[in-house]
Design an enzyme around this catalytic site. Structure first.
Site, PDB file in Angstrom:
ATOM      1  N   GLY A   1       0.827  -1.210   0.000  1.00  0.00           N
ATOM      2  CA  GLY A   1       0.000   0.000   0.000  1.00  0.00           C
ATOM      3  C   GLY A   1       0.856   1.252   0.000  1.00  0.00           C
ATOM      4  O   GLY A   1       2.097   1.181  -0.075  1.00  0.00           O
TER       5      GLY A   1
ATOM      6  N   ASN B   1      -2.860  -8.416   0.131  1.00  0.00           N
ATOM      7  CA  ASN B   1      -3.781  -9.135  -0.759  1.00  0.00           C
ATOM      8  C   ASN B   1      -4.076  -8.323  -2.026  1.00  0.00           C
ATOM      9  O   ASN B   1      -4.871  -8.740  -2.866  1.00  0.00           O
ATOM     10  CB  ASN B   1      -5.088  -9.497  -0.036  1.00  0.00           C
ATOM     11  CG  ASN B   1      -5.865  -8.271   0.400  1.00  0.00           C
ATOM     12  OD1 ASN B   1      -5.450  -7.146   0.156  1.00  0.00           O
ATOM     13  ND2 ASN B   1      -7.009  -8.487   1.044  1.00  0.00           N
TER      14      ASN B   1
ATOM     15  N   TYR C   1     -14.603   1.375   9.305  1.00  0.00           N
ATOM     16  CA  TYR C   1     -13.195   1.769   9.465  1.00  0.00           C
ATOM     17  C   TYR C   1     -12.922   2.189  10.908  1.00  0.00           C
ATOM     18  O   TYR C   1     -12.033   1.656  11.577  1.00  0.00           O
ATOM     19  CB  TYR C   1     -12.886   2.907   8.498  1.00  0.00           C
ATOM     20  CG  TYR C   1     -11.437   3.304   8.437  1.00  0.00           C
ATOM     21  CD1 TYR C   1     -10.463   2.409   7.992  1.00  0.00           C
ATOM     22  CD2 TYR C   1     -11.031   4.586   8.803  1.00  0.00           C
ATOM     23  CE1 TYR C   1      -9.136   2.779   7.922  1.00  0.00           C
ATOM     24  CE2 TYR C   1      -9.698   4.968   8.727  1.00  0.00           C
ATOM     25  CZ  TYR C   1      -8.756   4.061   8.283  1.00  0.00           C
ATOM     26  OH  TYR C   1      -7.426   4.432   8.213  1.00  0.00           O
TER      27      TYR C   1
ATOM     28  N   LYS D   1     -10.774  -0.043  13.760  1.00  0.00           N
ATOM     29  CA  LYS D   1      -9.516   0.482  14.311  1.00  0.00           C
ATOM     30  C   LYS D   1      -9.625   0.596  15.822  1.00  0.00           C
ATOM     31  O   LYS D   1      -8.677   0.310  16.553  1.00  0.00           O
ATOM     32  CB  LYS D   1      -9.196   1.837  13.685  1.00  0.00           C
ATOM     33  CG  LYS D   1      -8.848   1.776  12.188  1.00  0.00           C
ATOM     34  CD  LYS D   1      -7.465   1.191  11.948  1.00  0.00           C
ATOM     35  CE  LYS D   1      -7.028   1.337  10.501  1.00  0.00           C
ATOM     36  NZ  LYS D   1      -5.690   0.802  10.236  1.00  0.00           N
TER      37      LYS D   1
END
Ligand code: UDP
Length: 310
Positions: free
Chosen positions: A11, A33, A145, A149
């Site tokens: 990423g 992935n 999200y 987290k």
């Protein structure tokens, strides 16, 4: 030799982290992935004999190699990405975190989790200190999200309480730089792409909402300092210079192209303001951002020009 695992290593932030770790002569296992990560981000690392890329899902993969350090970055971090894949987002921030914590416990490895400023939700305290509990809608569009987290942070603290395992938590605020996907939907690549193509800059909502943008090299420096310190966190990493999105659009127009501005409807639960209080990082890590917004944006614009042959 120090062996290190980086989840989400292909990423934007992960690929820069892998490169920095290789420069420190560590052996790096990059797990990704490729849901939002890209092979292109790590192609400059593939020739390095100390770099190993494994296309695996962080939730399921089994890893037999002994490692000394685990960095868990894997996540869909752009709102556009996590709006479209909320389940995958929830899982990498829950099952994925558990999988990697177990691996770190088994290996007696150091562990660092990249959390986010989104744990503060739409903050009622400004700037945000680590002691602020946040204002998160648990069933909103961003909850996949934000809550995953927050769950990961709570899981790390639970491992500490129950097993004495000491994982570290950094809360990363808006970050930008080369290797971001031009189509990832976030404001920096969107505005730069639009300005370079003479398209209108799309502002969601009034544009009065604020963000603080930190250049990638500063964030990598902060992550590495955190891994090498005794402090567990949570600790904020971000640039405290705050801009309204309208002012940010004007900045991009000056640097990348004088496009008009187009107002679009606001995103749901879009935080109205965000700015880190970084006094803890200054005190514990002797860390603060060094790269100015202008300098960082110029490097990012050059990268996008190069990638897209404008
Ligand atoms: N934003 C915008 N236009 C865009 C993309 C984003 O006005 O084309 C706004 C978005 O609504 C938010 C801010 O810019 O208020 C930062 O959005 P981004 O997706 O970069 O990250 P976030 O901080 O929301 O995670």
């Amino acid at each position: 030799m120090n062996k290190v695992l980086v989840s989400g290593g292909a990423g934007f932030i992960g690929s820069h982290l892998c490169e920095a770790l290789l420069n420190q002569k560590k052996e790096v296992f990059c797990i990704d992935n490729l849901l939002s990560g890209r092979k292109k981000n790590i192609e400059n690392l593939m020739e390095n004999k100390n770099f190993h890329f494994l296309q695996e899902d962080v939730n399921f993969f089994v890893f037999e190699e002994k490692v000394n350090e685990v960095f868990h970055l894997a996540s869909l971090a752009s709102p556009v990405d996590y709006f479209s894949k909320p389940v995958e987002t929830m899982l990498s921030g829950s099952i994925g975190t558990k999988n990697l914590l177990d691996l770190a416990v088994k290996n007696k490895a150091k562990f660092l989790f990249t959390s986010t400023s989104e744990v503060y939700g739409n903050p009622l305290e400004h700037p945000q200190k680590e002691s602020y509990y946040g204002n998160v809608n648990p069933v909103g569009e961003r909850s996949c999200y934000d809550e995953s987290k927050r769950f990961s942070e709570a899981l790390i603290k639970s491992y500490e309480k129950q097993f004495g395992f000491k994982g570290k938590i950094v809360r990363i605020f808006n970050t930008f730089g080369p290797k971001m996907r031009i189509d990832d939907g976030r404001v920096v690549p969107n505005f730069i792409f639009q300005a370079l193509n003479n398209k209108p800059l799309t502002i969601y909502g009034s544009g009065k909402q604020t963000r603080s943008f930190c250049f990638i090299s500063d964030i990598i420096d902060g992550i590495l300092k955190m891994m090498n310190s005794d402090f567990l966190g949570p600790i904020n990493l971000g640039n405290p210079e705050e801009y309204s999105i309208i002012d940010f659009a004007e900045k991009i127009k000056k640097l990348a192209g004088n496009s008009p501005i187009e107002f679009k409807s606001a995103l749901s639960d879009d935080p109205e303001k965000r700015k880190p209080d970084i006094s803890l990082a200054e005190e514990k890590l002797n860390w603060m951002p060094k790269i100015s917004l202008n300098n960082g944006l110029k490097q990012t614009i050059d990268y996008f020009k190069e990638m897209n042959n404008f």
